[in-house]
Scaffold this motif. Structure first.
Motif, PDB file in Angstrom:
ATOM      1  N   ALA A  35     -28.652 -20.961  55.549  1.00  0.00           N
ATOM      2  CA  ALA A  35     -27.804 -21.642  56.528  1.00  0.00           C
ATOM      3  C   ALA A  35     -28.550 -21.625  57.859  1.00  0.00           C
ATOM      4  N   ILE A  36     -28.756 -22.807  58.453  1.00  0.00           N
ATOM      5  CA  ILE A  36     -29.552 -22.907  59.675  1.00  0.00           C
ATOM      6  C   ILE A  36     -28.824 -23.733  60.735  1.00  0.00           C
ATOM      7  N   PHE A  37     -29.358 -23.670  61.937  1.00  0.00           N
ATOM      8  CA  PHE A  37     -28.904 -24.508  63.037  1.00  0.00           C
ATOM      9  C   PHE A  37     -30.127 -25.285  63.493  1.00  0.00           C
ATOM     10  N   VAL A  38     -30.027 -26.601  63.552  1.00  0.00           N
ATOM     11  CA  VAL A  38     -31.158 -27.446  63.923  1.00  0.00           C
ATOM     12  C   VAL A  38     -30.812 -28.253  65.167  1.00  0.00           C
ATOM     13  N   LYS A  39     -31.809 -28.379  66.034  1.00  0.00           N
ATOM     14  CA  LYS A  39     -31.641 -29.168  67.256  1.00  0.00           C
ATOM     15  C   LYS A  39     -32.926 -29.944  67.439  1.00  0.00           C
ATOM     16  N   PHE A  94     -30.628 -35.679  72.510  1.00  0.00           N
ATOM     17  CA  PHE A  94     -30.830 -34.604  71.551  1.00  0.00           C
ATOM     18  C   PHE A  94     -29.698 -34.608  70.538  1.00  0.00           C
ATOM     19  N   PHE A  95     -29.950 -33.957  69.424  1.00  0.00           N
ATOM     20  CA  PHE A  95     -29.026 -33.893  68.297  1.00  0.00           C
ATOM     21  C   PHE A  95     -28.999 -32.450  67.833  1.00  0.00           C
ATOM     22  N   GLU A  96     -27.825 -31.978  67.433  1.00  0.00           N
ATOM     23  CA  GLU A  96     -27.743 -30.646  66.853  1.00  0.00           C
ATOM     24  C   GLU A  96     -26.696 -30.618  65.760  1.00  0.00           C
ATOM     25  N   ALA A  97     -26.937 -29.752  64.779  1.00  0.00           N
ATOM     26  CA  ALA A  97     -26.013 -29.636  63.647  1.00  0.00           C
ATOM     27  C   ALA A  97     -26.246 -28.327  62.912  1.00  0.00           C
ATOM     28  N   LYS A  98     -25.196 -27.863  62.267  1.00  0.00           N
ATOM     29  CA  LYS A  98     -25.347 -26.790  61.294  1.00  0.00           C
ATOM     30  C   LYS A  98     -25.834 -27.459  60.020  1.00  0.00           C
ATOM     31  N   VAL A 151     -35.397 -24.742  65.281  1.00  0.00           N
ATOM     32  CA  VAL A 151     -34.623 -24.343  64.110  1.00  0.00           C
ATOM     33  C   VAL A 151     -34.393 -22.839  64.165  1.00  0.00           C
ATOM     34  N   SER A 152     -33.187 -22.420  63.818  1.00  0.00           N
ATOM     35  CA  SER A 152     -32.899 -20.990  63.742  1.00  0.00           C
ATOM     36  C   SER A 152     -31.969 -20.729  62.566  1.00  0.00           C
ATOM     37  N   LEU A 153     -32.040 -19.510  62.050  1.00  0.00           N
ATOM     38  CA  LEU A 153     -31.058 -19.122  61.045  1.00  0.00           C
ATOM     39  C   LEU A 153     -29.712 -19.071  61.750  1.00  0.00           C
ATOM     40  N   GLU A 154     -28.664 -19.488  61.074  1.00  0.00           N
ATOM     41  CA  GLU A 154     -27.345 -19.504  61.683  1.00  0.00           C
ATOM     42  C   GLU A 154     -26.988 -18.092  62.150  1.00  0.00           C
ATOM     43  N   GLY A 155     -26.577 -17.979  63.406  1.00  0.00           N
ATOM     44  CA  GLY A 155     -26.203 -16.690  63.975  1.00  0.00           C
ATOM     45  C   GLY A 155     -27.358 -15.937  64.620  1.00  0.00           C
ATOM     46  N   SER A 156     -28.571 -16.482  64.539  1.00  0.00           N
ATOM     47  CA  SER A 156     -29.744 -15.836  65.122  1.00  0.00           C
ATOM     48  C   SER A 156     -30.118 -16.525  66.434  1.00  0.00           C
ATOM     49  N   GLU A 157     -30.658 -15.767  67.356  1.00  0.00           N
ATOM     50  CA  GLU A 157     -31.107 -16.325  68.629  1.00  0.00           C
ATOM     51  C   GLU A 157     -32.564 -16.790  68.562  1.00  0.00           C
ATOM     52  N   GLN A 158     -33.315 -16.350  67.533  1.00  0.00           N
ATOM     53  CA  GLN A 158     -34.729 -16.698  67.415  1.00  0.00           C
ATOM     54  C   GLN A 158     -34.885 -18.157  66.987  1.00  0.00           C
ATOM     55  N   LYS A 159     -35.532 -18.957  67.843  1.00  0.00           N
ATOM     56  CA  LYS A 159     -35.744 -20.384  67.568  1.00  0.00           C
ATOM     57  C   LYS A 159     -37.203 -20.602  67.194  1.00  0.00           C
ATOM     58  N   LEU A 160     -37.412 -21.347  66.116  1.00  0.00           N
ATOM     59  CA  LEU A 160     -38.761 -21.670  65.671  1.00  0.00           C
ATOM     60  C   LEU A 160     -39.022 -23.154  65.891  1.00  0.00           C
TER      61      LEU A 160
END
Length: 120
Positions: A62-66, A73-77, A28-37
């Motif tokens: 607002a996040i990006f999840v994968k 795999f699945f990904e979405a805003k 998970v990352s904040l949208e526009g961020s490269e840091q993945k948690l």
């Protein structure tokens, strides 16, 4: 005289739809961020999921999840619908590509079938 702040009444989670038990590793990352948690998906539904993680983002983020399961795999805003400190967050999917919508449908169908046919 001591001033006190009234306790907030318990508010149950508000979901737009059904969710089913599901297990997958996630990033998970904040949208526009490269840091993945790292996170773990514990529930999934057509409009969102629950992500278990120690430091969830604030509601409204607002996040990006994968996430990864069954060699797919699945990904979405997405957007954080609610956050539970030290536990995780409920997430609403906002935007996904058609391919990932198909992956989500397959996983949901499998989760619905396994709910009605428990494994031994």
């Amino acid at each position: 005289m001591v001033e006190t702040t009234p306790a907030k009444p318990y508010q149950p989670e508000r979901r737009r739809g059904l969710r089913f038990a599901f297990t997958a590793e996630a990033e998970v990352s904040l949208e526009g961020s490269e840091q993945k948690l790292p996170a773990r998906v514990t529930e999934i539904g057509p409009q969102g999921c629950y992500l278990q993680m120690g430091k969830p983002f604030e509601a409204g983020s607002a996040i990006f999840v994968k996430f990864f399961a069954e060699a797919k795999f699945f990904e979405a805003k997405a957007q954080v619908a609610y956050s539970q400190p030290h536990l995780g967050m409920g997430v609403s999917f906002r935007e996904m590509k058609p391919y990932f919508a198909d992956v989500l449908r397959i996983w949901l169908l499998e989760a619905m079938i396994s709910k009605h046919n428990p494994r031994d």
